[in-house]
Design a protein around this motif. Sequence first.
Motif, PDB file in Angstrom:
ATOM      1  N   ASP A   1       0.942  -1.299   0.053  1.00  0.00           N
ATOM      2  CA  ASP A   1      -0.025  -0.060  -0.071  1.00  0.00           C
ATOM      3  C   ASP A   1       0.902   1.328   0.160  1.00  0.00           C
ATOM      4  O   ASP A   1       0.370   2.389   0.130  1.00  0.00           O
ATOM      5  CB  ASP A   1      -0.958  -0.171   1.122  1.00  0.00           C
TER       6      ASP A   1
ATOM      7  N   GLU B   1       2.602   4.479  -1.501  1.00  0.00           N
ATOM      8  CA  GLU B   1       2.152   5.372  -2.665  1.00  0.00           C
ATOM      9  C   GLU B   1       3.109   5.210  -3.597  1.00  0.00           C
ATOM     10  O   GLU B   1       2.923   5.299  -4.800  1.00  0.00           O
ATOM     11  CB  GLU B   1       1.809   6.591  -2.156  1.00  0.00           C
ATOM     12  N   GLY B   2       4.535   5.561  -3.288  1.00  0.00           N
ATOM     13  CA  GLY B   2       5.483   5.546  -4.172  1.00  0.00           C
ATOM     14  C   GLY B   2       6.038   4.342  -4.903  1.00  0.00           C
ATOM     15  O   GLY B   2       5.950   4.260  -6.368  1.00  0.00           O
TER      16      GLY B   2
ATOM     17  N   GLY C   1       3.762  -3.312  -7.618  1.00  0.00           N
ATOM     18  CA  GLY C   1       4.110  -2.571  -8.766  1.00  0.00           C
ATOM     19  C   GLY C   1       5.483  -2.511  -9.197  1.00  0.00           C
ATOM     20  O   GLY C   1       5.956  -2.540 -10.325  1.00  0.00           O
TER      21      GLY C   1
ATOM     22  N   THR D   1       5.443  11.538 -19.463  1.00  0.00           N
ATOM     23  CA  THR D   1       4.247  10.898 -19.393  1.00  0.00           C
ATOM     24  C   THR D   1       4.031  10.435 -20.798  1.00  0.00           C
ATOM     25  O   THR D   1       3.652   9.141 -21.194  1.00  0.00           O
ATOM     26  CB  THR D   1       3.082  11.861 -19.091  1.00  0.00           C
TER      27      THR D   1
ATOM     28  N   LEU E   1      -3.755   6.107 -17.658  1.00  0.00           N
ATOM     29  CA  LEU E   1      -2.849   6.963 -17.023  1.00  0.00           C
ATOM     30  C   LEU E   1      -3.619   8.271 -16.564  1.00  0.00           C
ATOM     31  O   LEU E   1      -3.563   8.809 -15.406  1.00  0.00           O
ATOM     32  CB  LEU E   1      -1.522   7.053 -17.631  1.00  0.00           C
TER      33      LEU E   1
ATOM     34  N   GLU F   1      -6.386   7.712 -13.813  1.00  0.00           N
ATOM     35  CA  GLU F   1      -5.259   7.860 -12.831  1.00  0.00           C
ATOM     36  C   GLU F   1      -4.736   6.639 -12.209  1.00  0.00           C
ATOM     37  O   GLU F   1      -4.229   6.822 -11.067  1.00  0.00           O
ATOM     38  CB  GLU F   1      -5.705   9.017 -11.903  1.00  0.00           C
ATOM     39  N   TRP F   2      -4.286   5.718 -12.956  1.00  0.00           N
ATOM     40  CA  TRP F   2      -3.618   4.676 -12.233  1.00  0.00           C
ATOM     41  C   TRP F   2      -2.152   4.790 -12.225  1.00  0.00           C
ATOM     42  O   TRP F   2      -1.595   5.863 -12.701  1.00  0.00           O
ATOM     43  CB  TRP F   2      -3.566   3.306 -13.194  1.00  0.00           C
ATOM     44  N   ASN F   3      -1.623   4.266 -10.951  1.00  0.00           N
ATOM     45  CA  ASN F   3      -0.247   4.488 -10.962  1.00  0.00           C
ATOM     46  C   ASN F   3       0.565   3.854 -12.071  1.00  0.00           C
ATOM     47  O   ASN F   3       0.366   2.802 -12.919  1.00  0.00           O
ATOM     48  CB  ASN F   3       0.329   3.316  -9.830  1.00  0.00           C
ATOM     49  N   LEU F   4       1.471   4.660 -12.414  1.00  0.00           N
ATOM     50  CA  LEU F   4       2.549   4.362 -13.662  1.00  0.00           C
ATOM     51  C   LEU F   4       2.896   2.972 -13.832  1.00  0.00           C
ATOM     52  O   LEU F   4       2.992   2.469 -14.960  1.00  0.00           O
ATOM     53  CB  LEU F   4       3.698   5.468 -13.950  1.00  0.00           C
TER      54      LEU F   4
ATOM     55  N   TYR G   1       1.692   0.058 -12.800  1.00  0.00           N
ATOM     56  CA  TYR G   1       0.456  -0.716 -13.148  1.00  0.00           C
ATOM     57  C   TYR G   1       0.034  -0.325 -14.443  1.00  0.00           C
ATOM     58  O   TYR G   1      -0.173  -1.527 -15.163  1.00  0.00           O
ATOM     59  CB  TYR G   1      -0.718  -0.522 -12.095  1.00  0.00           C
TER      60      TYR G   1
END
Lengths: 64, 485
Positions: free
Chosen positions: B225, B227-228, B233, B395, B437, B441-444, B446
């Motif tokens: 869990d 975040e970074g 991931g 991005t 993305l 707004e998924w984590n990059l 994933y």
Amino acid sequence: MIDLPVAWANYISMGIFIFLGGLVWIVPKKAILAGQPETDRWRDLRIWAMVLIGLQLTIYWIFS
Amino acid sequence: MHPLDLAVIISYLALITFVGIKLSSKVKNAHDFFLAGRSLTWWVIGLSIIGTNIDTNSYVGASGNAYNVGIAQANFEWIGAIPAMIIASLIFIPLYWRAGVYSIPEYLGLRYNQGVRVVAALIASVFAVFALGVAMWALALTLETYLGWPIWVGILVSGTVVGLYSIAGGLAAVAITDSIQVSIMFLCGIIIVGIGISDAGGFSAFATTLTQDNPTHLQAYLPADDEGFPWPGVILGLGFVLSPAYWIGSQAILQRTLGARTQWDASASMMFAALAKTFIPLLVVFPGILALVMKADIDYPDMALPWVIKNVLPPGISGLMFVAIIAALQSSIDSGVNSTSLMITRDIRHVLMKNHNPANDLKVGRYLTLILLLSSMCIAPFIGDLGGIFTFLQTILSLFQGPMLALLLLGAMTQRATPMAGLWTLVTGVLVSAILLIMLEWNLLYVAFVSFCYSMVTLWTVSGFTEKLSDEKLATLTYRPWSRT
């Protein structure tokens, strides 16, 4: 998978490296040496890969 | 600054410029300029790969992150690099080298079609111009911090030194100066580790002090869990997609392997680079942890490395460490201008300008190197204002990683992938990444994994009912070692 303890990340990483260690030996020696003398055993890059994988297994075991 | 430190810095700049210009006499044509006339040996290329890979973010940013999260930062050098480097060494590099290509977009052009080649080269080139500007800015900022030089003086001096050897000597000069630069980096890293552990009273005392207040700083992974860097991931996104996409698809990294004197040298260079990469955390992660153990009085984590240089290293060695940081930046800039110049000269110009003259490649390549360098020098002072654009470009680049990896993997490992399926997968794969993305707004990490899975399935499926390349072409463009033994 998300509920697994953090230590499992180390075990999975070690599993990936062991699997890769097995795959490396599928590559034929002739394809790796590519014309280099077969007597120069140090040129077999599969052995280099084993050293690298050994180092990674040690690292992920120590920092688990 | 201590006079001894200044002497070390001036000697370094003189040595690098001399070596680079000395090698310029060997450049007679574009083959010499872009591929060093296929004369490079494995250990020079290996060190050059590491020099290209380490940039300011690695040095200052990674030390800062390590100050915050500890050894988990090193995953970028271990699970996030080594498996992909071994696969690149044994499978992809021999394939590229035998195909006789100058660049990865050129390989994609041969395996799929010229559209894929131009798109790959264009995206990489536009991103590179801004990345070069950032690197130039960071270099000037470092010179301002340590030497008090105004930003514009730092940009002018750095640009001139890098320009002199990279325009004159091409890839050979870039690779050989990189190898000197990386040797200096490792020397400094070993000295910092030695002094740091000695000052802390040995490794056990060092580890005890560190984990007293930061119990997770010696754990390789952070919780799911986080975040970074959530561990699933890191393994799925970084280990399975972003890292392979970089190590088997980055032109700046792989160009020097294409300049190897033999196929074995090309493969061995990446394996040697992987060995060096294993120990990179000593250079880029350890200083951050050391600053924490020594209870450094710093305002923010990115100050960890400058604090260590100033407070731990003796005169002369701190000058050498400063040189190592300049070297890290220079080696990224020189590789960037050389590889981008190659992609524009051959992958874009050769395809879009039908009446081009290949005999002019050397002249065009040198002019482009100069233009790229000048562009990065012009952009550098404004990079703070352009931060939004750079983030946007990063991005955009990340949207291509999953689909591009699928194209390279199935293109190299199977005969099934077809030109039409390649183009279709690239276009729809980027769209899928963009939706995940930007809209969801998924984590990059994933996003990278899911877009890669989508691209693999699409490429495999669409290839089933579209026309493939001839067997003759596929023989040189796909990995089939068993058929040659």
